[in-house]
Design a protein around this motif. Structure first.
Motif, PDB file in Angstrom:
ATOM      1  N   TYR A   1       0.831  -1.209   0.000  1.00  0.00           N
ATOM      2  CA  TYR A   1       0.000   0.000   0.000  1.00  0.00           C
ATOM      3  C   TYR A   1       0.863   1.256   0.000  1.00  0.00           C
ATOM      4  O   TYR A   1       0.656   2.161   0.793  1.00  0.00           O
TER       5      TYR A   1
ATOM      6  N   GLU B   1      -1.075   4.698  -0.387  1.00  0.00           N
ATOM      7  CA  GLU B   1      -1.810   5.109   0.815  1.00  0.00           C
ATOM      8  C   GLU B   1      -0.843   5.499   1.930  1.00  0.00           C
ATOM      9  O   GLU B   1      -1.164   6.339   2.761  1.00  0.00           O
TER      10      GLU B   1
ATOM     11  N   ILE C   1      -7.971  -0.498   4.911  1.00  0.00           N
ATOM     12  CA  ILE C   1      -6.759  -1.336   4.983  1.00  0.00           C
ATOM     13  C   ILE C   1      -6.734  -2.089   6.321  1.00  0.00           C
ATOM     14  O   ILE C   1      -6.429  -3.280   6.386  1.00  0.00           O
TER      15      ILE C   1
END
Ligand code: ATP
Ligand code: MG
Length: 720
Positions: A101, A104, A206
């Motif tokens: 990720y 992010e 997440i």
């Protein structure tokens, strides 16, 4: 279903833990009582009996070696590869999340990991640009500050520095450091954890993904989790997560890095209705080794309190060797290992432990002389050697040209005429314009900002990196070989250091190409953001590669990295005041953590334990007489085989000495074990104190003049 392979070789308490149905389980038990075994068997139980998919299990521990060991034990028990299970260190797991990720997490796709050495260099540069005098503001102190804040989960903007000038300055460095790391797309070790914590905390989807995925989280060495790691675990533990932690308060050895034993106490508060399992039978060590460990740790006051027992025989006594100096100590250790091997033992049975990595050198040269295979864990690793770092910086730039640290290291190395002055102009420009140095270089070339010569040299450097980058698509080893060849490093070192030393460096660089060819890249689906090069660089930075290679060789490591491991034959070396216990802990009057470290060291041994100290030792270029470690006094003499009969010479601690007694006079507090200096007698170590107020007395063993009782009030002692 036949569960005998999972439960047969477990005692009743261990079975209780392995098969527990509670959501939250804490196994609290002493060294060698089977905590890691229980954790491994529990995983097998979950997979084979409760039919949990491997994919849903995460097991976390502290060192790469322990993680590799855990994975292989799991696979041996399951009889097959552990599949999608995550078994790793906190840092490696956090790293995986960040790769997955990266957007992010607000990271560049090609972000790189910097090690502590890179971090220090970067901080030094920042402090220089902020015009801070390194004498007044030691860069290491700033590094400590930064890591400490990160370990506590704090960013620079969270720190209240309004009332403290020192904090203001250090925080300014921290803030600048954050900006530069972000721009250079590099993260340090502490950042891996903090960034992944923020990632999960600030992105509910997440967090949800991981909570849904990992329904079973298991933590080894729980006592060494710091605030950040514990918070990270709590964030991952969703409503449906089962958390299983094992630990031992007596083995908490990372307090200096923020580990909190309190996490053990908080566990039952944070996870209500948790089940506590205690294990007391030790399966690792002989009776004598265990008695020594128990006697030592008993001296600590802050303990939850537990005693281990074993069914095993007493075994041999603990061998104590008094060496004349560090060379004599190494001679003893290595010749003892040779005897062991002659007696049908293996080199790999033996492990040499020390408090400080610098101690390994003498053992290493002895092994080299005698042609004995050895392997050093930690310390100056292969990937920390200068020439390897140089080459990796070139290679890192091919993956991420914005990496300022790498660029600064090699922009004029080998020398290509780009002097300090030019580099500082580029650095300043990059800083003022909030761009990377790479971009600054490009703009300088385009705008012909520098004189013709400098512009030409700069263009040459940029073209060099770009030419190296072209081979990125090739096989990893070809890419490395190409970058090394173009860098001119081999020729540079040969010219600078002569043929022999240059030859050694050149061979190391070839070894780097070999390492690239041996690299086992597994592009799993969840690694879709890793390319092979980035995977290699991250693995080396985290030191996670090659941990499984177990050739028959003597192992050497610091006690910290031996945590969780066990060996038939263990040497604990350098048991001297100032070395072990370490000087810093003595000065802080905090011997308990050092004693726990000694407990960890003793309990690594299965069959034979040898402890040693040198009567004089060369350290930092100076030879000094030493004082035997206070811990030697704490092992009962009936357990010791005093090989040179020297123990009597120094074992003169007055009867009834209290280890933790402290005396308060008007101004000074002295702790036992503390180093002090006296105008006439020089330096020495505090052995005992008694009385109070003006008549308080202190017993000091002075290096030059031996034991003296002094009245504290008149002695004018200074703590060192
Ligand atoms: P540490 O605190 O050092 O991490 P630990 O509590 O994790 O130790 P383990 O490493 O799991 O202990 O176990 C110590 C040794 O004892 C291992 O070799 C393990 O295989 C063995 N052992 C543990 N329990 C049993 C048992 N019930 N029967 C036989 N051997 C056992
Ligand atoms: Mg263990």
């Amino acid at each position: 279903m036949d569960v005998s392979h999972i439960l047969d070789e477990l005692n009743e308490n261990q079975r209780e833990a392995v098969t527990a149905s509670s959501k939250y389980v804490l196994v609290l038990a002493g060294a060698g009582s089977g905590k890691t075994r229980v954790l491994v068997h529990r995983i097998a139980w979950l997979v084979d009996v409760e039919q949990v998919a491997s994919y849903g299990i995460m097991a976390v521990t502290f060192t790469n070696k322990a993680a590799a060991e855990m994975r292989s034990r799991i696979e041996a028990l399951l009889g097959r590869p552990a599949g999608g299970m995550w078994v790793s260190t906190f840092h490696s797991l956090a790293h995986r999340m960040l790769r997955r990720y990266y957007e992010e997490a607000k990271l560049d796709k090609n972000f790189q990991i910097i090690d502590s050495d890179d971090q220090l260099r970067l901080v030094k540069r920042i402090m220089k640009s902020l015009e801070l005098d390194p004498k007044q503001w030691p860069p290491r102190q700033a590094v400590w500050f930064i890591n400490e804040q990160k370990d506590a989960g704090l960013r620079s903007q969270h720190i209240d520095d309004s009332n403290n000038y020192q904090t203001q300055i250090l925080n300014k460095v921290y803030a600048e450091y954050e900006v530069i790391c972000q721009r250079s797309a590099v993260v340090d070790f502490a950042e891996l954890l903090l960034r992944s914590l923020e990632l999960i905390r600030d992105n509910p989807s997440i967090q949800d993904h991981y909570q849904q995925r990992f329904k079973y989280i298991l933590v080894d060495e729980f006592q060494d989790t710091n605030e950040l790691q514990y918070a990270w675990l709590r964030l991952l533990t969703g409503k449906q997560t089962t958390l299983f932690a094992v630990g031992d308060d007596d083995q908490s050895i990372y307090g200096w890095r923020g580990a909190k034993i309190e996490n053990i106490q908080d566990f039952s508060r944070d996870f209500p209705n948790s089940q506590l399992v205690k294990l007391q039978q030790n399966y690792r060590s002989t009776g004598n080794i265990l008695k020594a460990a128990n006697a030592l740790i008993e001296q600590n006051q802050s303990r939850l309190g537990k005693e281990l027992w074993t069914k095993d025989d007493d075994g041999e006594l603990i061998k104590l060797f008094t060496a004349f100096n560090e060379v004599d100590e190494a001679d003893f250790v290595i010749s003892h290992i040779q005897k062991w091997v002659k007696n049908k033992g293996k080199y790999s049975d033996a492990t040499i432990l020390y408090r400080s990595n610098a101690q390994s050198r003498v053992f290493e040269s002895n092994c080299i002389e005698q042609n004995i295979p050895y392997r050093v864990y930690g310390g100056l690793r292969f990937y920390e050697r200068a020439e390897i770092k140089d080459a990796l910086c070139y290679i890192r730039l091919t993956a991420n040209p914005n990496d300022d640290s790498s660029l600064e290291r090699v922009i004029n190395h080998p020398p290509r005429g780009l002097g300090q002055k030019t580099v500082s102009v580029i650095r300043e420009y990059a800083r003022d314009n909030e761009i990377s140095m790479w971009h600054a270089c490009q703009q300088f070339i385009k705008g012909k900002v520098l004189n013709n010569r400098a512009t030409g040299l700069l263009a040459h450097f940029i073209a060099l990196i770009e030419a190296m980058a072209i081979s990125r698509e090739d096989r990893l080893q070809d890419h490395f070989a190409n970058a090394i060849k173009r860098s001119g490093l081999k020729a540079h070192y040969t010219k600078k250091e002569g043929r022999d030393k240059g030859q050694g460096r050149s061979e190391n660089l070839d070894e780097l190409v070999n390492a690239a060819s041996e690299f086992n890249y597994q592009p799993e689906s969840e690694h879709r953001n890793f390319n092979e090069l980035t995977a290699f660089l991250s693995t080396t930075a985290l030191d996670a590669g090659n941990t499984n290679k177990t050739n028959d060789c003597v192992q050497m490591m610091s006690i910290h990295s031996a945590k969780g491991l066990e060996f038939p034959l263990v040497f604990i070396t350098g048991l001297e005041q100032g070395l072990f216990p370490h000087q810093n802990s003595i000065a802080e009057g905090n011997l308990e953590e050092e004693r726990r470290l000694c407990y960890v060291a003793i309990t690594r041994a299965c069959q034979q334990l040898c402890i040693s100290y040198a009567e004089q030792r060369q350290l930092f270029g100076q030879t000094k007489p030493t004082i035997p470690s206070i811990f030697l006094n704490e092992i009962p003499s009936e357990l010791i085989d005093d090989m040179r009969g020297h123990r009597q010479r120094w074992n003169v601690t007055p009867p009834g000495m209290k280890q933790k007694s402290r005396v308060d006079t008007n101004a000074t507090v002295f702790a036992i074990g503390q180093l002090v200096t006296h105008n006439k007698f020089g330096e020495g170590v505090v052995i005992n104190t008694e009385g109070s107020g003006k008549s308080a007395r202190i017993n000091v063993n002075f290096y030059q003049s031996g034991y003296k009782w002094l009245i504290i009030h008149y002695a004018n002692l200074r703590a060192l």
